[in-house]
Design a protein around this motif. Sequence first.
Motif, PDB file in Angstrom:
ATOM      1  N   ALA A  70      -4.181  -3.093   8.619  1.00  0.00           N
ATOM      2  CA  ALA A  70      -5.375  -2.596   9.208  1.00  0.00           C
ATOM      3  C   ALA A  70      -6.370  -3.758   9.218  1.00  0.00           C
ATOM      4  CB  ALA A  70      -6.090  -1.595   8.787  1.00  0.00           C
ATOM      5  N   CYS A  71      -6.594  -4.625   8.265  1.00  0.00           N
ATOM      6  CA  CYS A  71      -7.622  -5.538   8.263  1.00  0.00           C
ATOM      7  C   CYS A  71      -7.227  -6.780   9.262  1.00  0.00           C
ATOM      8  CB  CYS A  71      -7.975  -6.182   6.846  1.00  0.00           C
ATOM      9  SG  CYS A  71      -6.626  -6.940   5.865  1.00  0.00           S
ATOM     10  N   LEU A  72      -5.655  -7.198   9.170  1.00  0.00           N
ATOM     11  CA  LEU A  72      -5.299  -8.159   9.975  1.00  0.00           C
ATOM     12  C   LEU A  72      -5.539  -7.697  11.424  1.00  0.00           C
ATOM     13  CD1 LEU A  72      -3.592 -10.690  10.390  1.00  0.00           C
ATOM     14  CD2 LEU A  72      -1.606  -9.189  10.621  1.00  0.00           C
ATOM     15  N   PRO A 132       2.208  -4.339  -1.568  1.00  0.00           N
ATOM     16  CA  PRO A 132       2.576  -4.056  -3.022  1.00  0.00           C
ATOM     17  C   PRO A 132       3.165  -5.099  -3.755  1.00  0.00           C
ATOM     18  CG  PRO A 132       3.976  -2.907  -1.594  1.00  0.00           C
ATOM     19  CD  PRO A 132       2.976  -3.504  -0.542  1.00  0.00           C
ATOM     20  N   GLU A 133       2.652  -5.039  -5.126  1.00  0.00           N
ATOM     21  CA  GLU A 133       3.509  -6.288  -6.003  1.00  0.00           C
ATOM     22  C   GLU A 133       5.068  -5.980  -5.937  1.00  0.00           C
ATOM     23  OE1 GLU A 133       3.107  -7.524 -10.697  1.00  0.00           O
ATOM     24  OE2 GLU A 133       2.233  -5.501  -9.952  1.00  0.00           O
ATOM     25  N   GLN A 134       5.565  -7.186  -5.947  1.00  0.00           N
ATOM     26  CA  GLN A 134       7.015  -7.253  -6.102  1.00  0.00           C
ATOM     27  C   GLN A 134       7.578  -7.038  -7.461  1.00  0.00           C
ATOM     28  OE1 GLN A 134       9.102  -8.302  -2.718  1.00  0.00           O
ATOM     29  NE2 GLN A 134       7.305  -7.373  -1.702  1.00  0.00           N
ATOM     30  N   LYS A 178      -2.236  -1.889  -0.676  1.00  0.00           N
ATOM     31  CA  LYS A 178      -1.851  -0.843   0.388  1.00  0.00           C
ATOM     32  C   LYS A 178      -1.348  -1.538   1.755  1.00  0.00           C
ATOM     33  CE  LYS A 178      -4.743   2.558   1.349  1.00  0.00           C
ATOM     34  NZ  LYS A 178      -6.143   3.327   1.445  1.00  0.00           N
ATOM     35  N   PRO A 179       0.054  -1.449   2.053  1.00  0.00           N
ATOM     36  CA  PRO A 179       0.513  -2.106   3.227  1.00  0.00           C
ATOM     37  C   PRO A 179      -0.251  -1.510   4.416  1.00  0.00           C
ATOM     38  CG  PRO A 179       2.485  -1.067   1.885  1.00  0.00           C
ATOM     39  CD  PRO A 179       1.193  -0.515   1.332  1.00  0.00           C
ATOM     40  N   GLY A 219       5.383 -11.035  -0.143  1.00  0.00           N
ATOM     41  CA  GLY A 219       3.989 -10.483  -0.244  1.00  0.00           C
ATOM     42  C   GLY A 219       3.361 -10.213  -1.746  1.00  0.00           C
ATOM     43  N   GLY A 220       2.319  -9.522  -1.842  1.00  0.00           N
ATOM     44  CA  GLY A 220       1.833  -9.000  -3.056  1.00  0.00           C
ATOM     45  C   GLY A 220       1.582 -10.204  -4.244  1.00  0.00           C
TER      46      GLY A 220
END
Lengths: 681, 514
Positions: A174-176, B453-455, A168-169, B370-371
């Motif tokens: 949030a954790c960062l 999210p996974e790319q 979840k983005p 990311g992801g």
Amino acid sequence: MSDVSPLLQSAYWIVLAPVIAASAIILSYLLGIKINRTVAMGLSVGAVAYGFIHSILIFLVLRDNATPYVTNIDWFVVSNFKLAVGLLVDNLAAVMLIVVTTVSLLVQIYTHGYMREDPGYSRFYAYLSLFTASMLGLVVSTNLFQMYIFWELVGVCSYFLIGFWWYKPSAAYACLKAFVVNRVGDFGFLVGILFLLLATFGFWQAHNDQGILMFMDPSGHGVDLSGAIQWGMQHGTLTTTFLGIGALTLISILIFMGPMAKSAQVPLHVWLPDAMEGPTPISALIHAATMVAAGVYMVARAYPIWLNWTDPLHPTVVGAEGLTVVAWIGGITAFIAATIALTQFDIKRTLAWSTVSQLGYMFVGLGVGAFTGGIFHLFNHAFFKAMLFLCSGVVIHGLHGEQDMRNMGGLRKPMFWTSLCFLIGTLSISGFPGLSGFFSKDEIIVGAWDFKGYGHEILGWLMIFTAGLTAFYMFRMYLMTFCGEYRGQAHPHKDSAWSPLTTPLLVLAVPSILSGYLGCNLDVLKSFSLNPNAFSQFIHFGQHAHVEEPNHMVMLISIAVSLSGMVLAFLVYMTKALPINTWLTNAAICKPFYNLFYNKWCFDYIYEDIFLKKILLPVYTGIWNLIDMLIIDNIVNLNRTLALVAAEVLKHTENGRGQYYAMVIFACVAGITLYVWLYVR
Amino acid sequence: MGTSDILTSLLLIPFIGSIIIGLLPNKAARPLALIASGMLIVVSAYLWSNFSLDVHGMQFVQKINWINYPIPISYHVGIDGMSLCLVALTAFVTLMAVLASEKVGENRSKFYYSLVLLLTTSILGVFVSLDLVQFFVLYELELVPMYFLIAIWGGPRRDYAAMKFLLYTFLGGIFMLAGILYLYFQLNAAGVLPATFDMVELAKQAPNLTPAVQALACLGFMLAFIIKLPSFPFHTWLPDAHVEAPTPISMILAALLLKMGSYGLVRICMGFFPDVIVTYGAWIIALGCFNIVWAAIACLVQTDMKRIIAFSSVSHMGFILVGIGSLSALALNGAVFQMISHGIISAALFFLVGTVYDRVHTRNLVEIGGGLAKQMPYIFYFWMLAALANLGLPALSGFVAEALVFYGAFTSPMASVLQHPMFVRGCLAFAALGVILTAGYMLWLLKRLFYGPEQAKWAGHLTDMTLNEKVIASALSVLIIFLGIYPLWLSKKYTSLTDNMCQNIVSKNKIGMR
């Protein structure tokens, strides 16, 4: 020392047991051994259950006036310096051990129901165990250095857990944010510790066998924080002033930055509401027992730092500048967070803001000298806030992830037990007479009323007014969620009394109602052959218990304000007699306030959009490009140009003729030999 | 073979190994390199267990005179606690790097492994040398294999990076040579004793020179070592070299080569010229503090993950400068601890950067997006551990060093005799900002690599760690955790050395607390 109860000596197992459980789960994962989910849960729950039983036994031992137990081992030693870690079990620690293990145990049982379908089930238990262990380690710390260690570990475990759903983005962000904001506090904490150490270094050097920055001296020679500060005041190292502020005050404010971040006080509170991105059991654990309690506990543990030491032999609460700062930060936070909670629609975030507000109350308690009241509120709040969060988890779980209260309503019927518990929690936090929150909040308000420091005319009223706000927003939540008509789409699940999800709620409901009577200061209790003021006799600062006299006038005012908050909420959200929403959107006076509250007083906007994105990063990038690329590389490139020029000149000397080279080499060797012969021999 | 030959055999193992590999076919190169680095581990384990904590000064000494006239040069080796730790680190990281060379080493196998072992020889040589000329020769020898390792097996801009590395380090070498010669001739001119290059002797003689001479000689060494360290403003070669170097070479570069600089600072600048440190300590602390914050800021604006780790090395080397400048036994102890701890953590981080790069074929964080955690959970967890160690999380080794340096430097006897004691403390409080910045850039890096999210572009064709990679990452991680929980295991080997060093300087200069 020989008659120390083995129960106290073995208290380190309370910390080690969850560590072992977590290590076992993590190792089995790394080695590729597939362990059964039940085994993972069993290990984790078993470890904290053991801790719970051991903590209760410790409490019983200490209640019979056993002496506190302190022991240290060397963690790092050099000739004139010793950093120690150890184990400290006294009354304050015992109460915290019980709070942490109780809440953690119930949360872990609840987790079994909540996370059953999550692929990261075992990993979640490993993190939960680590989190619990870090907090327990913090509780039994013997010195500020050790506390800093566990302080950071608590922070990193919250980082793992808030970012548990890493895909979840919002959780990733949030954790960062949680960790970095906490690090801002840790910066102050670290620098504060360093300055305190510097000012009292001679004292610790004189008692080198112990270690530094100790909270308590087992031998009774006063080699502890109080003794060190006393020494510093007498030797003048702590009496210097900087910009007109006393050294000790400055140190206490720096150190207080740590609790400000960890316990989410303005202006470092911004991470806590975002931390709601983690799974709900974690919200309950963070908000009730582990993370946020750490700050309050630290202030209580290192209380001498905040006192007024003008007379080095008799430190007082009165006139302590450090404590005034604590009280006012707490008061402002309590008020701001309560106003924000009035306007939020997300059920978990509203609860989060209420936690921020209640933590503010605890700091007010500590800040105005109502030491027992502050800790007592921490104690009571842990139970009812954990319960409220777990209730919200049941609701979210039952509505398939729905968190917006506008899509709830009428859930009292399908979720009877949950709504019952939520109502108890709501009454308790609102300070309804007879429930636990009432007693501790009352002690704090009375303390604020008698406060002598800066702004004492306002603080008491502010706290009473905030109590009214609390009652309003809590009932707003209860009514929007559980009463009226159901407004959502998803089909709500029914709850039952005996499931891993609801049983912990019912268990927590018991202390939420009753724990207040431990610290009740009304003599009425005696007629039930109970001991009034039991809590304040067990937990107090200084040699003797300080019992707050009940102030009936203040008590009546605060009850009246709370009740009117409840009634107002009932009129607005239940009977719809007061069309408050139309006022807010239409009336020119209300609207700016509503927007301010709804946008959380714009802290996030100022920090992120203005400070970080418009100032900090562009300035960094600018300076960086300027110096590193322009100047330094240009110097290097200038050298290159010089080298090229030199090469142009020198290439004429390199003409490829052997004799010429030989002559140069010969000349050099001859020159060196001559030099050596002339000067060196 | 007596115990006095043990250090010689330590040097000969990689050297002979490198020659044999060069003579045998390509296929034999990797097994032989593994055997040689395994033997190094055995020898350093022997040294570790037979090292006596009660002896002051050098142990396992061997001295063979080589040239007596006109200048006395000898082959002279020996170790004390600090060298012992660095030798053990070298053996360990070499083994890890050789293990991690599985892919890189396929190209021109024997040349590659031969150069790696030659590099190891020169690094080990620097840590055990007790003759200044020998020290210098081995210090410079390292340039040759390193240049080729970057220039042949490196990335697209390898020529530029290798040349930049060579020029910077060579420049440092010239300064050091100047320092060595200046020191030698000045000692001769002073005529107190027959001049020597024996480092043990020099540590006794050099402090007798006049302050101006000491300062000038120290400057030469200092420049050489802070280029190697590297420190602002000579740090720009490091990110370029790292970015272009292949993974195992980056591991050696960060873990070991930088330590040659820090080792030299303690052994020579502090050992030979304590008065200079007393005079200019505050400025060294200021430089270190500036490094900590400046390089951390640099990390925040990078988008290449390897550059971020490279700059974070610069930032962490700042702690060593602070530890040296502070003259506090605790902080100096922390500086030595930082050498070992940073060696392990940076090796782990560069290794993990390599594992990600091997799979996604880019280091640009914007392109990665990311992801990655979905596809490679093991890499994610090891990354997390190494990143947390790098940002100084307690119970991991990075914290120990940072805490010791901060606590030690703040209470340092130095700070109280300076004209501006609050200047030093102000610098340190400023450096404490690094606590926030480091957390910011390390976790932001983690977020940009793994969270989210996974790319779609990665779906299906990314693999998690191989067994070989798991072994390397686990070995490094276990050490990181172990040193973080039980630092005394390491520090007891060298504590008496650092304690004595600071004690002598402090008592000689009558520095005391107010």
